[in-house]
Design a protein around this motif. Structure first.
Motif, PDB file in Angstrom:
ATOM      1  N   TRP A 270     -85.578  12.532  58.565  1.00 55.31           N
ATOM      2  CA  TRP A 270     -85.565  13.603  59.319  1.00 55.31           C
ATOM      3  C   TRP A 270     -86.911  14.380  59.583  1.00 55.31           C
ATOM      4  CZ3 TRP A 270     -80.402  14.917  60.753  1.00 55.31           C
ATOM      5  CH2 TRP A 270     -80.240  16.098  61.477  1.00 55.31           C
ATOM      6  N   TRP A 271     -87.795  14.313  58.432  1.00 52.54           N
ATOM      7  CA  TRP A 271     -88.926  15.089  58.402  1.00 52.54           C
ATOM      8  C   TRP A 271     -90.274  14.064  58.860  1.00 52.54           C
ATOM      9  CZ3 TRP A 271     -90.095  19.998  58.336  1.00 52.54           C
ATOM     10  CH2 TRP A 271     -88.900  21.049  58.057  1.00 52.54           C
ATOM     11  N   ASP A 272     -89.956  12.982  59.259  1.00 53.76           N
ATOM     12  CA  ASP A 272     -91.127  11.970  59.691  1.00 53.76           C
ATOM     13  C   ASP A 272     -91.231  12.300  61.202  1.00 53.76           C
ATOM     14  OD1 ASP A 272     -92.561   9.968  60.812  1.00 53.76           O
ATOM     15  OD2 ASP A 272     -91.470   8.561  60.056  1.00 53.76           O
ATOM     16  N   PRO A 273     -92.310  12.966  61.688  1.00 52.03           N
ATOM     17  CA  PRO A 273     -92.510  13.273  62.951  1.00 52.03           C
ATOM     18  C   PRO A 273     -92.605  12.318  63.965  1.00 52.03           C
ATOM     19  CG  PRO A 273     -94.499  13.653  61.760  1.00 52.03           C
ATOM     20  CD  PRO A 273     -93.498  13.449  60.788  1.00 52.03           C
ATOM     21  N   GLU A 274     -92.743  10.965  63.519  1.00 55.97           N
ATOM     22  CA  GLU A 274     -92.888   9.766  64.585  1.00 55.97           C
ATOM     23  C   GLU A 274     -91.510   8.967  64.313  1.00 55.97           C
ATOM     24  OE1 GLU A 274     -95.088   9.454  66.601  1.00 55.97           O
ATOM     25  OE2 GLU A 274     -96.093  11.214  65.539  1.00 55.97           O
ATOM     26  N   SER A 275     -90.353   9.475  63.760  1.00 54.37           N
ATOM     27  CA  SER A 275     -89.035   9.068  63.480  1.00 54.37           C
ATOM     28  C   SER A 275     -88.353   9.078  64.647  1.00 54.37           C
ATOM     29  CB  SER A 275     -88.473   9.137  62.170  1.00 54.37           C
ATOM     30  OG  SER A 275     -88.042  10.495  62.370  1.00 54.37           O
ATOM     31  N   ASP A 276     -86.756   8.714  64.683  1.00 58.63           N
ATOM     32  CA  ASP A 276     -85.855   9.204  65.613  1.00 58.63           C
ATOM     33  C   ASP A 276     -85.971  10.626  65.758  1.00 58.63           C
ATOM     34  OD1 ASP A 276     -84.606   6.536  65.713  1.00 58.63           O
ATOM     35  OD2 ASP A 276     -84.607   6.825  63.621  1.00 58.63           O
ATOM     36  N   PHE A 277     -86.446  11.629  64.826  1.00 58.04           N
ATOM     37  CA  PHE A 277     -86.293  12.905  64.934  1.00 58.04           C
ATOM     38  C   PHE A 277     -87.549  13.508  65.775  1.00 58.04           C
ATOM     39  CE2 PHE A 277     -83.283  11.869  61.704  1.00 58.04           C
ATOM     40  CZ  PHE A 277     -82.080  12.649  62.436  1.00 58.04           C
ATOM     41  N   LYS A 278     -88.473  12.723  66.242  1.00 57.84           N
ATOM     42  CA  LYS A 278     -89.722  13.282  66.836  1.00 57.84           C
ATOM     43  C   LYS A 278     -89.345  14.207  67.990  1.00 57.84           C
ATOM     44  CE  LYS A 278     -93.589  11.784  69.624  1.00 57.84           C
ATOM     45  NZ  LYS A 278     -94.362  12.768  69.356  1.00 57.84           N
TER      46      LYS A 278
END
Length: 235
Positions: free
Chosen positions: A18-26
């Protein structure tokens, strides 16, 4: 309860990112400044009571708290809420309370207790958006403001939000959205008015795939925001 177990399962599976800005939640990380700027244009949340309905891992909730709001973030997913709690602890943000419950349950418990309510990218994931809207009206103090964002339902939104975002640009995991649950602005406005809220504004959110940025526009054909307020009580 007004919950879709399949929708809950989708976000539970992605909680750790959730808090990875390059993940699925970008996309949510990219959208967050735009959403917050929109809220700021109507109200300063500092020292106000704020409820973030469908808070997920807490991206918007934490921003609202860092602006000085006294925030209650609610969601029906367990793992993302735990991620939200841990991130707030790491950041030293103390003016947030996270709870696993529905908007309807919170409305029964705390009617008329909130100055500001946010409900972002959530209504297209529940079986009955009108029930959430009614709960939000119950939760607001007279004069309180509520802000929503969701996705329009038309061929363009299907092409951009489903085909483009999930399959071509791969901004989101496949299956994130169900086109049949998308909500036209006219439907959302009608839902708000039926709940007792006054609609004050609409804005579109446009994505630039070259620069990978969002901006506010007057085009509500795909992603859009809606601002509302609860009328002051009259004698």
């Amino acid at each position: 309860m007004n919950v879709d177990p399949a929708e809950i399962a989708k976000f539970e599976a992605l909680a750790s990112r959730w808090w990875d800005p390059e993940s699925d939640f970008k996309p949510l990380h990219d959208l967050n400044p735009i959403r917050m700027n929109y809220i700021d244009s109507f109200v300063n949340v500092a020292e106000l009571t704020v409820a973030d309905i469908g808070c997920g891992g807490g991206i918007l909730s934490e921003t609202l708290a860092k602006r000085g709001g006294v925030v209650t973030g609610i969601d029906m997913t367990d793992a993302p809420l735990k991620v939200a709690q841990l991130h707030a602890l790491d950041e030293g943000v103390q003016n947030i309370t996270y709870r696993q419950m529905t908007a309807e349950q919170l409305a029964e418990e705390q009617p008329g207790q909130f100055d500001v309510i946010t409900c972002m990218e959530m209504l297209e994931h529940v079986p009955d958006p009108s029930s959430v809207m009614a709960a939000i009206n119950t939760l607001l103090k007279p004069g309180g403001k509520a802000f929503f964002s969701t996705i329009n339902r038309n061929p363009k939104s299907w092409l951009f939000a489903v085909v483009g975002a999930e399959y071509v640009l791969k901004l989101l995991p496949k299956g994130t959205h169900d086109y049949e649950k998308f909500i036209k602005p006219s439907e959302l406005a009608s839902c708000a008015r039926e709940a007792g809220l006054k609609v004050t504004d609409f804005k579109g959110m446009s994505y630039n795939p070259v620069f990978k940025t969002f901006r506010l526009t007057g085009d509500v054909s795909v992603n859009y925001l809606m601002a509302t307020e609860k009328p002051e009580q009259t004698s």
